[in-house]
Motif scaffolding. Structure first.
Motif, mmCIF file in Angstrom:
data_model
loop_
_atom_site.group_PDB
_atom_site.id
_atom_site.type_symbol
_atom_site.label_atom_id
_atom_site.label_comp_id
_atom_site.label_asym_id
_atom_site.label_seq_id
_atom_site.Cartn_x
_atom_site.Cartn_y
_atom_site.Cartn_z
ATOM 1 N N LEU A 56 43.069 39.444 47.431
ATOM 2 C CA LEU A 56 41.801 40.140 46.898
ATOM 3 C C LEU A 56 42.177 41.633 46.280
ATOM 4 C CD1 LEU A 56 39.315 39.464 49.536
ATOM 5 C CD2 LEU A 56 39.117 38.814 47.353
ATOM 6 N N SER A 57 43.121 42.240 46.912
ATOM 7 C CA SER A 57 43.328 43.632 46.399
ATOM 8 C C SER A 57 44.223 43.626 45.122
ATOM 9 C CB SER A 57 44.465 44.645 47.537
ATOM 10 O OG SER A 57 43.978 44.774 48.889
ATOM 11 N N ILE A 58 45.134 42.511 44.936
ATOM 12 C CA ILE A 58 45.725 42.487 43.687
ATOM 13 C C ILE A 58 44.700 41.956 42.641
ATOM 14 C CG2 ILE A 58 47.716 40.898 42.707
ATOM 15 C CD1 ILE A 58 49.113 40.788 45.290
ATOM 16 N N TYR A 59 43.858 40.889 42.972
ATOM 17 C CA TYR A 59 42.871 40.573 42.184
ATOM 18 C C TYR A 59 42.274 41.555 41.541
ATOM 19 C CZ TYR A 59 39.505 37.049 40.167
ATOM 20 O OH TYR A 59 38.468 36.665 39.160
ATOM 21 N N CYS A 60 41.554 42.303 42.492
ATOM 22 C CA CYS A 60 40.664 43.390 42.126
ATOM 23 C C CYS A 60 41.511 44.543 41.209
ATOM 24 C CB CYS A 60 40.140 44.231 43.420
ATOM 25 S SG CYS A 60 39.032 43.170 44.542
ATOM 26 N N ILE A 61 42.722 44.902 41.493
ATOM 27 C CA ILE A 61 43.535 45.794 40.676
ATOM 28 C C ILE A 61 43.439 45.371 39.167
ATOM 29 C CG2 ILE A 61 45.646 46.862 40.378
ATOM 30 C CD1 ILE A 61 45.775 46.815 43.534
ATOM 31 N N ILE A 62 43.880 43.806 39.259
ATOM 32 C CA ILE A 62 44.273 43.255 37.815
ATOM 33 C C ILE A 62 42.903 43.094 37.239
ATOM 34 C CG2 ILE A 62 44.883 40.995 36.691
ATOM 35 C CD1 ILE A 62 47.008 40.817 39.033
ATOM 36 N N ASN A 63 41.796 42.737 37.783
ATOM 37 C CA ASN A 63 40.615 42.444 36.967
ATOM 38 C C ASN A 63 39.617 43.578 37.388
ATOM 39 O OD1 ASN A 63 40.962 39.447 36.129
ATOM 40 N ND2 ASN A 63 41.574 39.608 38.315
ATOM 41 N N LYS A 64 39.900 44.925 37.540
ATOM 42 C CA LYS A 64 38.752 45.699 37.832
ATOM 43 C C LYS A 64 38.083 46.039 36.744
ATOM 44 C CE LYS A 64 42.221 49.380 36.362
ATOM 45 N NZ LYS A 64 42.963 50.654 36.733
ATOM 46 N N ARG A 65 38.118 45.829 35.495
ATOM 47 C CA ARG A 65 37.055 46.080 34.673
ATOM 48 C C ARG A 65 36.126 44.703 34.550
ATOM 49 N NH1 ARG A 65 40.514 48.672 29.372
ATOM 50 N NH2 ARG A 65 41.121 50.695 30.581
ATOM 51 N N LYS A 66 36.636 43.506 35.079
ATOM 52 C CA LYS A 66 35.756 42.317 35.042
ATOM 53 C C LYS A 66 34.926 42.050 36.127
ATOM 54 C CE LYS A 66 39.004 40.274 31.641
ATOM 55 N NZ LYS A 66 40.131 38.940 31.491
ATOM 56 N N ILE A 67 35.436 42.501 37.270
ATOM 57 C CA ILE A 67 34.868 42.087 38.399
ATOM 58 C C ILE A 67 33.514 42.588 38.758
ATOM 59 C CG2 ILE A 67 35.860 44.112 39.905
ATOM 60 C CD1 ILE A 67 36.570 41.605 41.938
ATOM 61 N N ASN A 68 32.596 42.037 39.278
ATOM 62 C CA ASN A 68 31.113 42.364 39.578
ATOM 63 C C ASN A 68 31.499 43.614 40.803
ATOM 64 O OD1 ASN A 68 28.746 42.240 41.078
ATOM 65 N ND2 ASN A 68 28.090 41.340 39.079
ATOM 66 N N ALA A 85 44.835 31.183 40.455
ATOM 67 C CA ALA A 85 45.967 32.257 40.587
ATOM 68 C C ALA A 85 45.783 32.806 41.941
ATOM 69 C CB ALA A 85 46.087 33.142 39.449
ATOM 70 N N ILE A 86 44.664 33.380 42.237
ATOM 71 C CA ILE A 86 44.479 34.016 43.772
ATOM 72 C C ILE A 86 44.817 33.047 44.962
ATOM 73 C CG2 ILE A 86 41.882 33.327 43.876
ATOM 74 C CD1 ILE A 86 41.592 36.299 44.877
ATOM 75 N N LEU A 87 44.566 31.856 44.811
ATOM 76 C CA LEU A 87 45.061 30.996 45.886
ATOM 77 C C LEU A 87 46.682 30.776 45.904
ATOM 78 C CD1 LEU A 87 42.576 27.909 45.574
ATOM 79 C CD2 LEU A 87 42.478 29.730 47.323
ATOM 80 N N PHE A 88 47.500 30.798 44.592
ATOM 81 C CA PHE A 88 48.540 30.621 44.595
ATOM 82 C C PHE A 88 49.449 32.056 45.217
ATOM 83 C CE2 PHE A 88 47.812 27.091 41.971
ATOM 84 C CZ PHE A 88 48.709 26.198 42.185
#
Length: 557
Positions: free
Chosen positions: A193-205, A281-284
Motif C-alpha cells: 500500500l505504501s509503494i502504491y500510494c507513493i507511486i499514485n499519490k496524485r491519482k489516489i482518492n 501490480a499491487i498483488l505482485f
C-alpha cells in the motif's frame, strides 16, 4: 441450463466442504499452543485482567498479533463447541472474501472461481499441524486471512468514493484494528500500500489514502512488537541465505502452480499477460514482499502462508479472466468438485481415526505411572491423504507439546504447577507398535548388518517410523548436546555430499532421540524426520568431534 448446472454444482460442493470442515473440527481438540494460551506462568487464565496480562506478555515475548491473540484466548476460554462453530463461520467468511478478492466487483457469479477458491484454501492446511482446526493455529492464519481480506474489501468498496468525516473516522479505526494480526500478512500488505500510494499519490482518492494510512499504522504496531525479533533470532541459528531459500522453495505449492500457469501464458499470450501484471501490480508487489519475513526468519511451513495466499489471489484473478464455454466450465466444475470431494471425505475419515489414537494415547499417559506409552502405528493408505491428515509424531514429539502434556498430567494429580516448564523426565515417550514388535521383540532379526546405518549404530527398516539402537548413555548425551550429524549423497550425483548438523536447538525442540524402557531392555529411538529428504540418500548418522556453527555443509561441488 449448463450455467445453472455449474452454479448448482459449485454451491453444493461448497456446502459439502463446509459440513466436512465442521466435522473435522469436532474430531480435533484444542492442542499445541492452545495449552500455552490457557495458562500464564502456570496460572490458568480466567478473566479480562488475565487476558490483558497475557496480551502484554505476548507482545513483548512472542509476537504483536493482538487481534489474533484475543481471538485465540476468547475461543479457548469459551470452549471447544464455541470454537468449532466460530471457526466454521470464519472458514465460510474466508471463502466469501477470497472469492470476492479474486473477482471483479459487480460481475456475475463464477462457479469455477468459487470451486478453485475452496480447493486452494484447503490445500494450504497440511496435516502436519492441522492448521485450520485448533484455536491458536486457525486464529493466527485462517482468521487473520479473514481480517486482511475484510480490509481489502473495505478499501475496494469505500476507497474510490468521497464519504463523510464520521464514516471515514469509523472506517479508519476499523482498518487500524483489522491490521493488528499476523505480521506475515500485514507487513507485505502495508508495504505494498505504501509503494502504491507513493507511486499514485496524485491519482489516489483521499478516502483510500486515509484508510490505507490507518492500516499501515496498525501494521507498524504489529511489526514493532519486541517478541517478533526474539523469535527471529531463535530460528536463524546456523542457516545461511542459500539454505533459507531452499527451505522456502521446498514448502511452496500454490506459488508453483501460479508459476507454471504464467510460464504457459508467456508463450501463449505474452501481451495479455503483461497487461494483466500491470493491472494487478499491487498483488505482485505483495507476493514479492511476502517472502521477506520468512526469509529473514528462516522459517517454513505455515510461515509461508501469506506467500501462498498472495499467489492464490493472483491465480484466482487469472482463472476469473479466462473465457470458457459453458460446457467446458461445467466439466471443470464437476470434475474438480467430485475429485476433491472424494479426497476430502478420505481426509475426514483418517482424521477421526488418527485423533482417536491421539486421545487414547493421552488418556493412557495421564492415567499411567510410566511415561512410555505404546501407540497404534496407523498410517494412511494414500500418501496424499497422509500429508493432509495429522502427523502423529508431530503431536507428541516436539518439546513444547510434550511439555504441556506433562504439566496437564501434574494438574490431574492435583500437583500445583507454578512454572511453564515441566521436568524432562516427565515428558511422554511414544513407542509405536511396529517398532516394538519388529525391532525390539525380534531384536535378533532386526539388528543385522543389512539394517545397519553407518556411524552411531542405528538400525532401520523401511516399514518403521523410527530408527533404533541399543541404549548407550554417552551417545544419547552427545546427541542431546547437539553433536549429531547425518551425511547424505545426492541421489543423482553420489560425489556431492550434504552434511546436516543437528544443533541443540533443533534436537531440543523436536526431541530427535529418546530412550524407552521395555521388558526386553532399554533402547534409543530416532525420529524419522531426521533421516528423510527428497533427492538425498542417507549414508551415515554419526557424531561430530566439536559443535558446528553451520547447520548444512555441502562438499564435492
Amino acid at each position: 441450463m449448463k450455467r445453472n448446472f455449474s452454479n448448482i454444482m459449485a454451491i453444493t460442493f461448497t456446502i459439502f466442504v463446509i459440513a466436512i470442515f465442521f466435522a473435522i473440527n469436532t474430531a480435533i481438540p484444542f492442542f499445541s499452543d492452545d495449552a500455552d494460551c490457557a495458562f500464564l506462568n502456570g496460572k490458568q487464565i480466567n478473566n479480562v485482567g488475565d487476558i490483558v496480562s497475557t496480551l502484554r506478555f505476548d507482545y513483548y515475548n512472542i509476537n504483536g498479533r493482538i487481534l489474533c491473540n484475543i481471538a485465540a484466548l476468547v475461543s479457548i476460554l469459551q470452549g471447544e463447541t464455541f470454537f468449532n462453530i466460530a471457526n466454521t463461520f470464519f472458514f465460510i467468511l474466508a471463502i466469501i472474501l477470497l472469492y470476492k478478492t479474486g473477482t471483479k466487483q459487480g460481475e456475475q457469479f463464477k462457479p469455477l472461481t468459487l470451486v478453485i477458491t475452496i480447493i486452494g484454501l484447503l490445500i494450504l492446511s497440511t496435516g502436519i499441524d492441522s492448521l485450520y482446526y485448533w484455536a491458536s493455529g486457525s486464529t493466527n492464519y485462517l482468521w487473520a486471512l479473514v481480517f486482511n481480506m475484510a480490509f481489502i474489501l473495505l478499501i475496494r468498496t469505500y476507497g474510490p468514493h468521497t464519504i463523510s468525516k464520521t464514516r471515514l473516522a469509523v472506517l479508519s479505526l476499523a482498518a487500524f484494528v483489522l491490521a493488528l494480526n499476523n505480521e506475515m500478512f500485514v507487513c507485505p500488505i502495508a508495504a505494498s500500500l505504501s509503494i502504491y500510494c507513493i507511486i499514485n499519490k496524485r491519482k489516489i482518492n483521499f478516502t483510500a489514502m486515509i484508510i490505507a494510512i490507518a492500516y499501515i499504522l496498525g501494521a507498524t504496531v504489529v511489526f514493532c512488537a519486541p517478541g517478533n525479533f526474539g523469535r527471529e533470532s531463535q530460528y536463524t541459528i546456523g542457516l545461511g541465505y542459500a539454505t533459507r531459500i531452499v527451505k522456502m522453495m521446498y514448502c511452496l505449492r500454490i506459488t508453483y502452480i501460479l508459476g507454471i500457469v504464467m510460464a504457459v501464458l508467456v508463450v501463449k499470450k505474452k501481451h495479455w499477460l503483461v497487461d494483466f501484471i500491470m493491472n494487478n501490480a499491487i498483488l505482485f508487489i505483495m507476493l514479492a514482499l511476502s517472502t521477506v519475513i520468512p526469509f529473514m526468519a528462516a522459517s517454513t511451513g505455515r510461515s509461508l502462508y501469506a506467500i501462498e495466499i498472495s499467489a492464490l489471489i493472483i491465480l484466482l484473478r487469472l482463472v476469473n479472466s479466462a473465457i470458457l464455454e459453458k460446457k467446458t466450465e461445467s466439466i471443470y466444475v464437476a470434475t474438480l468438485s467430485v475429485v476433491f470431494g472424494i479426497f476430502y471425505i478420505s481426509v475426514c475419515h483418517d482424521s477421526f481415526i488418527k485423533w482417536g489414537i491421539v486421545k487414547k494415547t493421552l488418556d493412557e499417559y495421564y492415567s499411567s505411572a510410566t511415561n512410555t506409552v505404546m501407540i497404534d502405528d496407523y498410517q494412511s493408505k494414500n500418501g496424499l491423504v497422509e500429508y493432509y491428515t495429522v502427523n502423529i509424531d508431530n503431536i507428541f514429539m516436539p518439546h513444547d507439546k510434550s511439555n504441556q502434556y506433562a504439566l496437564e498430567k501434574l494438574r490431574r494429580k492435583n500437583i500445583k504447577v507454578n512454572s511453564e516448564n515441566a521436568d524432562d523426565s516427565l515428558l511422554i515417550k511414544i513407542l509405536p507398535e511396529n517398532v516394538y514388535n519388529k525391532a525390539i521383540v525380534n531384536a535378533d532379526k532386526f539388528f543385522t548388518e543389512a539394517n545397519r546405518i553407518k556411524g552411531l549404530g542405528f538400525h532401520h527398516a523401511p516399514s518403521l517410523v523410527y530408527s533404533v539402537m541399543k541404549y548407550d548413555s554417552l551417545k544419547l548425551d552427545s546427541i542431546d548436546k547437539g553433536y549429531m550429524y547425518a551425511l547424505y549423497s545426492l541421489s543423482f550425483c553420489k560425489d556431492i555430499k550434504v552434511k546436516v548438523n543437528y544443533m541443540e536447538h533443533d534436537l531440543g525442540f523436536e526431541r530427535a532421540a529418546f530412550y524407552v524402557d521395555t521388558k526386553y531392555g532399554r533402547y534409543i529411538l530416532l525420529n524419522r524426520k531426521f533421516k528423510r529428504y527428497p533427492f538425498l540418500k542417507l549414508e551415515e548418522i554419526s557424531l561430530n568431534n566439536t559443535l558446528h556453527a553451520k547447520k548444512i555443509e555441502v562438499s564435492g561441488l
